[in-house]
Design an enzyme around this catalytic site. Structure first.
Site, PDB file in Angstrom:
ATOM      1  N   THR A  17     -28.531  20.682   8.638  1.00  0.00           N
ATOM      2  CA  THR A  17     -27.436  20.513   9.590  1.00  0.00           C
ATOM      3  C   THR A  17     -26.265  21.440   9.304  1.00  0.00           C
ATOM      4  OG1 THR A  17     -28.043  18.201   9.980  1.00  0.00           O
ATOM      5  CG2 THR A  17     -25.812  18.834  10.571  1.00  0.00           C
ATOM      6  N   SER A  58     -34.917  20.021   7.093  1.00  0.00           N
ATOM      7  CA  SER A  58     -35.530  19.556   5.839  1.00  0.00           C
ATOM      8  C   SER A  58     -36.607  18.510   6.065  1.00  0.00           C
ATOM      9  CB  SER A  58     -34.462  19.010   4.880  1.00  0.00           C
ATOM     10  OG  SER A  58     -33.942  17.767   5.313  1.00  0.00           O
ATOM     11  N   SER A  59     -36.642  17.891   7.248  1.00  0.00           N
ATOM     12  CA  SER A  59     -37.714  16.929   7.530  1.00  0.00           C
ATOM     13  C   SER A  59     -39.061  17.626   7.675  1.00  0.00           C
ATOM     14  CB  SER A  59     -37.404  16.130   8.800  1.00  0.00           C
ATOM     15  OG  SER A  59     -37.425  16.961   9.946  1.00  0.00           O
ATOM     16  N   THR A  88     -30.044  16.881   5.039  1.00  0.00           N
ATOM     17  CA  THR A  88     -29.897  15.568   4.423  1.00  0.00           C
ATOM     18  C   THR A  88     -31.151  14.712   4.530  1.00  0.00           C
ATOM     19  OG1 THR A  88     -28.970  14.593   6.444  1.00  0.00           O
ATOM     20  CG2 THR A  88     -27.418  15.556   4.870  1.00  0.00           C
ATOM     21  N   ASP A  89     -32.050  15.015   5.491  1.00  0.00           N
ATOM     22  CA  ASP A  89     -33.210  14.148   5.701  1.00  0.00           C
ATOM     23  C   ASP A  89     -34.053  13.991   4.444  1.00  0.00           C
ATOM     24  OD1 ASP A  89     -32.637  13.470   8.288  1.00  0.00           O
ATOM     25  OD2 ASP A  89     -34.040  14.873   9.211  1.00  0.00           O
TER      26      ASP A  89
END
EC number: 3.5.1.1
Length: 294
Positions: A17, A58-59, A88-89
């Site tokens: 993000t 990052s997912s 952050t995921d």
């Protein structure tokens, strides 16, 4: 001659993000590279060494991506502290791998709001992370004004600036002095819930799982998954029990077929206060080190 760049932080950008802007459809996509991120944060390029490593959500990170990132972090650690900008995921999973397989002054950070938001949080997080990297002695997450240990850190809010928290855990020693490959290993997470099918565990075994983490009830009960767990243990596949409950951790005290205490006698491992994804990464790192030593 003294190297003037020694101990200068290295910033590695991976997307997330913090690097996102809205496309023509209004979708957030990672577009901003390290030069733009440093400019956003008001950090002179001369104050850090910096490069782009990945640019993704990052997912979508897989173990091969993580292996490449760990190698980059390890190499950069040779000349000073490291800051990694990350989505952050899956930050808590990467943080666990960095803690277990790299160690030292490595800081992960990111953002809850994109770079083109009217009030982005990423620039302040990055500034804080660069400052903290020169103070910490072990992997950490710097986010929303907080500095947290990488071991055990987890995302606790989907939108708040202070998105991460960590329980007070004793940090084990690093598993390896340099990263070992994770790709090629498979550890599946199987959820326990009312009416769950023990074949879910067997399916993981049939698919070639090298280990299994059960996202268990309460203090570590697996319920009707017990038969599948027993099959896995009999096949020599390690099974780790983590709790799906946010706080309190695993306490293997209950009897009965699916009780944690009963299965502990059969050989399951407790994840303690680690979340299921963290327990999975911990087990992956352990298996990778074992594989590398064969």
């Amino acid at each position: 001659m003294t190297d003037s760049t020694a101990d200068t932080p290295t910033v590695l950008a991976t997307g997330g993000t913090i690097s996102c802007t809205s496309d023509a459809d209004g979708d957030l996509v990672p577009t901003r590279g390290i030069t733009a991120l440093l400019d956003d944060a008001g950090l002179p390029p001369s104050s850090v060494k910096a490069r782009d490593v990945l640019r993704l959500d990052s997912s979508t990170m897989d173990l091969a991506d993580l292996d490449g990132l760990l190698a980059e972090i390890h190499d950069a650690r040779g000349t000073g502290p490291v800051v990694v900008t990350h989505g952050t995921d899956s930050m808590e999973e990467t943080a666990m791998a960095v803690d277990r397989l790299v160690g030292g002054p490595v800081v992960l950070t990111g953002a809850q709001r994109p770079a083109d938001d009217p009030a982005p949080d990423g620039p302040a997080n990055l500034r804080d992370a660069v400052a903290a990297a020169q103070q910490v002695v072990s992997p950490s997450v710097v986010f929303g004004g907080r500095t947290l240990p990488a071991y055990g850190v987890r995302k606790v809010h989907t939108t708040a600036d202070a998105a991460f928290d960590a329980p007070d855990l004793a940090r084990p020693t690093v598993l390896a002095s340099s990263p070992v490959p994770l790709a090629g290993l498979r550890v599946d997470i199987v959820a326990a819930y009312q009416g769950a099918d023990p074949d879910a565990v067997r399916s993981a075994l049939d698919s070639g799982a090298d280990g299994i983490v059960v996202a268990a009830f309460g203090s570590g009960n697996v319920g009707v998954l017990a038969d599948g767990v027993t099959d896995a243990l009999a096949a020599g596949i390690p099974v780790v029990v983590a709790s799906r409950v946010p706080a309190g951790g695993v306490n293997l005290v209950y009897g009965g077929a699916g009780g944690g205490r009963s299965l502990a006698r059969a050989g399951i491992r407790s994840a303690g206060q680690l979340t299921p994804p963290q327990a999975r990464m911990e087990l992956l790192c352990q298996l990778a080190v074992q594989r590398a030593r064969r």
